[in-house]
Design an enzyme around this catalytic site. Sequence first.
Site, PDB file in Angstrom:
ATOM      1  N   LYS A 268      35.478  34.239  35.669  1.00 32.11           N
ATOM      2  CA  LYS A 268      34.803  34.505  34.384  1.00 32.11           C
ATOM      3  C   LYS A 268      35.764  35.150  33.377  1.00 32.11           C
ATOM      4  O   LYS A 268      35.871  34.704  32.247  1.00 32.11           O
ATOM      5  CB  LYS A 268      33.589  35.446  34.589  1.00 32.11           C
ATOM      6  CG  LYS A 268      32.537  34.877  35.529  1.00 32.11           C
ATOM      7  CD  LYS A 268      31.339  35.801  35.678  1.00 32.11           C
ATOM      8  CE  LYS A 268      31.667  37.172  36.255  1.00 32.11           C
ATOM      9  NZ  LYS A 268      32.189  37.149  37.656  1.00 32.11           N
TER      10      LYS A 268
ATOM     11  N   ARG B 118      23.338  41.038  34.768  1.00 31.10           N
ATOM     12  CA  ARG B 118      23.544  40.868  36.200  1.00 31.10           C
ATOM     13  C   ARG B 118      22.261  41.099  36.987  1.00 31.10           C
ATOM     14  O   ARG B 118      22.269  41.003  38.208  1.00 31.10           O
ATOM     15  CB  ARG B 118      24.592  41.859  36.687  1.00 31.10           C
ATOM     16  CG  ARG B 118      26.003  41.277  36.754  1.00 31.10           C
ATOM     17  CD  ARG B 118      26.959  42.353  37.255  1.00 31.10           C
ATOM     18  NE  ARG B 118      28.110  41.800  37.890  1.00 31.10           N
ATOM     19  CZ  ARG B 118      29.354  41.847  37.390  1.00 31.10           C
ATOM     20  NH1 ARG B 118      29.577  42.395  36.221  1.00 31.10           N
ATOM     21  NH2 ARG B 118      30.351  41.345  38.067  1.00 31.10           N
TER      22      ARG B 118
ATOM     23  N   ARG C 156      43.923  39.668  43.293  1.00 31.86           N
ATOM     24  CA  ARG C 156      43.863  39.857  41.838  1.00 31.86           C
ATOM     25  C   ARG C 156      44.660  41.093  41.414  1.00 31.86           C
ATOM     26  O   ARG C 156      44.614  42.130  42.041  1.00 31.86           O
ATOM     27  CB  ARG C 156      42.407  40.021  41.398  1.00 31.86           C
ATOM     28  CG  ARG C 156      42.284  40.444  39.935  1.00 31.86           C
ATOM     29  CD  ARG C 156      40.913  40.172  39.362  1.00 31.86           C
ATOM     30  NE  ARG C 156      39.856  40.951  39.973  1.00 31.86           N
ATOM     31  CZ  ARG C 156      38.563  40.829  39.656  1.00 31.86           C
ATOM     32  NH1 ARG C 156      38.189  39.933  38.766  1.00 31.86           N
ATOM     33  NH2 ARG C 156      37.657  41.578  40.247  1.00 31.86           N
TER      34      ARG C 156
ATOM     35  N   ARG D 181      42.535  46.692  41.350  1.00 29.88           N
ATOM     36  CA  ARG D 181      41.332  47.487  41.129  1.00 29.88           C
ATOM     37  C   ARG D 181      40.860  48.136  42.428  1.00 29.88           C
ATOM     38  O   ARG D 181      40.978  47.553  43.491  1.00 29.88           O
ATOM     39  CB  ARG D 181      40.217  46.585  40.588  1.00 29.88           C
ATOM     40  CG  ARG D 181      40.347  46.354  39.102  1.00 29.88           C
ATOM     41  CD  ARG D 181      39.466  45.252  38.593  1.00 29.88           C
ATOM     42  NE  ARG D 181      38.113  45.251  39.134  1.00 29.88           N
ATOM     43  CZ  ARG D 181      37.174  44.412  38.713  1.00 29.88           C
ATOM     44  NH1 ARG D 181      37.437  43.535  37.762  1.00 29.88           N
ATOM     45  NH2 ARG D 181      35.981  44.446  39.243  1.00 29.88           N
TER      46      ARG D 181
ATOM     47  N   ARG E 127      29.932  43.773  46.795  1.00 30.59           N
ATOM     48  CA  ARG E 127      29.697  43.112  45.506  1.00 30.59           C
ATOM     49  C   ARG E 127      29.121  41.718  45.696  1.00 30.59           C
ATOM     50  O   ARG E 127      28.257  41.278  44.941  1.00 30.59           O
ATOM     51  CB  ARG E 127      31.004  43.048  44.706  1.00 30.59           C
ATOM     52  CG  ARG E 127      31.357  44.399  44.089  1.00 30.59           C
ATOM     53  CD  ARG E 127      32.834  44.532  43.864  1.00 30.59           C
ATOM     54  NE  ARG E 127      33.318  43.640  42.845  1.00 30.59           N
ATOM     55  CZ  ARG E 127      34.566  43.194  42.779  1.00 30.59           C
ATOM     56  NH1 ARG E 127      35.457  43.554  43.693  1.00 30.59           N
ATOM     57  NH2 ARG E 127      34.936  42.398  41.812  1.00 30.59           N
TER      58      ARG E 127
HETATM   59  P1  ADP Z   1      34.128  41.087  38.433  1.00 27.61           P
HETATM   60  O1  ADP Z   1      35.127  40.718  37.375  1.00 27.61           O
HETATM   61  O2  ADP Z   1      34.767  41.246  39.758  1.00 27.61           O
HETATM   62  O3  ADP Z   1      32.926  40.200  38.406  1.00 27.61           O
HETATM   63  P2  ADP Z   1      33.383  43.278  36.744  1.00 27.61           P
HETATM   64  O4  ADP Z   1      34.690  43.704  36.242  1.00 27.61           O
HETATM   65  O5  ADP Z   1      32.531  42.434  35.852  1.00 27.61           O
HETATM   66  O6  ADP Z   1      33.589  42.560  38.131  1.00 27.61           O
HETATM   67  O7  ADP Z   1      32.502  44.538  37.166  1.00 27.61           O
HETATM   68  C1  ADP Z   1      33.066  45.587  37.925  1.00 27.61           C
HETATM   69  C2  ADP Z   1      31.990  46.596  38.307  1.00 27.61           C
HETATM   70  O8  ADP Z   1      31.392  47.133  37.119  1.00 27.61           O
HETATM   71  C3  ADP Z   1      30.803  46.022  39.093  1.00 27.61           C
HETATM   72  O9  ADP Z   1      31.074  45.956  40.479  1.00 27.61           O
HETATM   73  C4  ADP Z   1      29.720  47.060  38.769  1.00 27.61           C
HETATM   74  O10 ADP Z   1      29.913  48.267  39.487  1.00 27.61           O
HETATM   75  C5  ADP Z   1      29.988  47.339  37.306  1.00 27.61           C
HETATM   76  N1  ADP Z   1      29.260  46.387  36.448  1.00 27.61           N
HETATM   77  C6  ADP Z   1      29.790  45.389  35.703  1.00 27.61           C
HETATM   78  N2  ADP Z   1      28.835  44.707  35.028  1.00 27.61           N
HETATM   79  C7  ADP Z   1      27.661  45.307  35.365  1.00 27.61           C
HETATM   80  C8  ADP Z   1      26.297  45.070  35.011  1.00 27.61           C
HETATM   81  N3  ADP Z   1      25.943  44.088  34.168  1.00 27.61           N
HETATM   82  N4  ADP Z   1      25.349  45.870  35.564  1.00 27.61           N
HETATM   83  C9  ADP Z   1      25.673  46.881  36.393  1.00 27.61           C
HETATM   84  N5  ADP Z   1      26.929  47.152  36.775  1.00 27.61           N
HETATM   85  C10 ADP Z   1      27.919  46.370  36.266  1.00 27.61           C
HETATM   86  P1  ADP Z   2      35.882  37.203  37.542  1.00 29.96           P
HETATM   87  O1  ADP Z   2      36.012  37.703  36.125  1.00 29.96           O
HETATM   88  O2  ADP Z   2      34.828  36.121  37.658  1.00 29.96           O
HETATM   89  O3  ADP Z   2      35.694  38.292  38.538  1.00 29.96           O
HETATM   90  P2  ADP Z   2      38.744  36.607  37.330  1.00 29.96           P
HETATM   91  O4  ADP Z   2      38.856  35.782  36.091  1.00 29.96           O
HETATM   92  O5  ADP Z   2      39.138  38.033  37.262  1.00 29.96           O
HETATM   93  O6  ADP Z   2      37.236  36.470  37.927  1.00 29.96           O
HETATM   94  O7  ADP Z   2      39.579  35.859  38.477  1.00 29.96           O
HETATM   95  C1  ADP Z   2      39.700  36.403  39.799  1.00 29.96           C
HETATM   96  C2  ADP Z   2      41.091  36.100  40.356  1.00 29.96           C
HETATM   97  O8  ADP Z   2      41.220  34.698  40.585  1.00 29.96           O
HETATM   98  C3  ADP Z   2      42.242  36.494  39.417  1.00 29.96           C
HETATM   99  O9  ADP Z   2      43.298  36.953  40.230  1.00 29.96           O
HETATM  100  C4  ADP Z   2      42.608  35.175  38.726  1.00 29.96           C
HETATM  101  O10 ADP Z   2      44.002  35.150  38.393  1.00 29.96           O
HETATM  102  C5  ADP Z   2      42.290  34.131  39.789  1.00 29.96           C
HETATM  103  N1  ADP Z   2      41.732  32.877  39.239  1.00 29.96           N
HETATM  104  C6  ADP Z   2      40.880  32.732  38.193  1.00 29.96           C
HETATM  105  N2  ADP Z   2      40.562  31.434  38.002  1.00 29.96           N
HETATM  106  C7  ADP Z   2      41.212  30.735  38.978  1.00 29.96           C
HETATM  107  C8  ADP Z   2      41.270  29.328  39.318  1.00 29.96           C
HETATM  108  N3  ADP Z   2      40.565  28.408  38.655  1.00 29.96           N
HETATM  109  N4  ADP Z   2      42.035  29.004  40.399  1.00 29.96           N
HETATM  110  C9  ADP Z   2      42.706  29.943  41.108  1.00 29.96           C
HETATM  111  N5  ADP Z   2      42.703  31.271  40.828  1.00 29.96           N
HETATM  112  C10 ADP Z   2      41.957  31.665  39.768  1.00 29.96           C
END
Ligand code: ADP
Ligand code: ADP
Length: 222
Positions: free
Chosen positions: A16, A90, A129, A161, A172
């Site tokens: 995302k 979420r 990541r 992270r 998660r």
């Molecule tokens: P990822 O990129 O791995 O999907 P995020 O960076 O979006 O994770 O979120 C990291 C953390 O921030 C989540 O595990 C949660 O603790 C908190 N968080 C993010 N978005 C939300 C939300 N919409 N509601 C509640 N907690 C959230």
């Molecule tokens: P999210 O925001 O959904 O948690 P991220 O965009 O942070 O996901 O991506 C998670 C990890 O996967 C990062 O290390 C990123 O570089 C890698 N990644 C993202 N998209 C792809 C893809 N299409 N193929 C392989 N690796 C990817």
Amino acid sequence: MSELNLILLGPPGAGKGTQAGRLSDDFGLPYIGTGDLLREHRREETELGREADSYMAKGQLVPDELVIAMILEKIADEGDDGFLLDGFPRTIGQADALGEEMDKRGRRLTAALLIEAPDEVVVERLSGRRQCSNGHLYHVSYDPPKHEGVCDQCGRPLTQRDDDRPEAIRERLAIYHDQTEPLKDYYDERGLLRRFDGTRDKVEVHDHIRATLATLRLEERL
Ligand code: ADP
Ligand code: ADP
């Protein structure tokens, strides 16, 4: 021009954030990244940051009322002409709150973009990541920086992270399946859901989303 009010859905690690950066450039949309905003509050040790801290470290969701207030305020500040929301909503409660706010302002969502990837793929991605404090994303194997540990774009150090570790990743994912996945039906029933295969290469995923958005925008103008 018709405004694009978009949300990105999908499991942690689906890509995302990676796609959001590109799409926000393509369409000139303010990027509202929920996780990034919460991490900033944590770094700056605001009251919200302190309240969110223990939930985030364990991989649990921050309580709805805190996140809803933060995001609605951000949309009011920056999202007047459209927005790209990443990581919100979420939960069904968050989706309802967003829907009510949009109704109140006579606006509506354009689409919910769902990036899908199975658990084994996202575990692999989250484990490798790395990101800088500006939110630029890398992966140690799939998308490594030119110089290990340093951001190509801004030269800042890359870090892992604290919630990208095995225990928090499992938590998660369980929470995603339990609390966030119901949003697929929620937005499907409202005719807003668009699905994308997140296991594809990031350039392909980007092309698919961009093509879908271009079509949606054309339809809006007709
Ligand atoms: P990822 O990129 O791995 O999907 P995020 O960076 O979006 O994770 O979120 C990291 C953390 O921030 C989540 O595990 C949660 O603790 C908190 N968080 C993010 N978005 C939300 C939300 N919409 N509601 C509640 N907690 C959230
Ligand atoms: P999210 O925001 O959904 O948690 P991220 O965009 O942070 O996901 O991506 C998670 C990890 O996967 C990062 O290390 C990123 O570089 C890698 N990644 C993202 N998209 C792809 C893809 N299409 N193929 C392989 N690796 C990817």
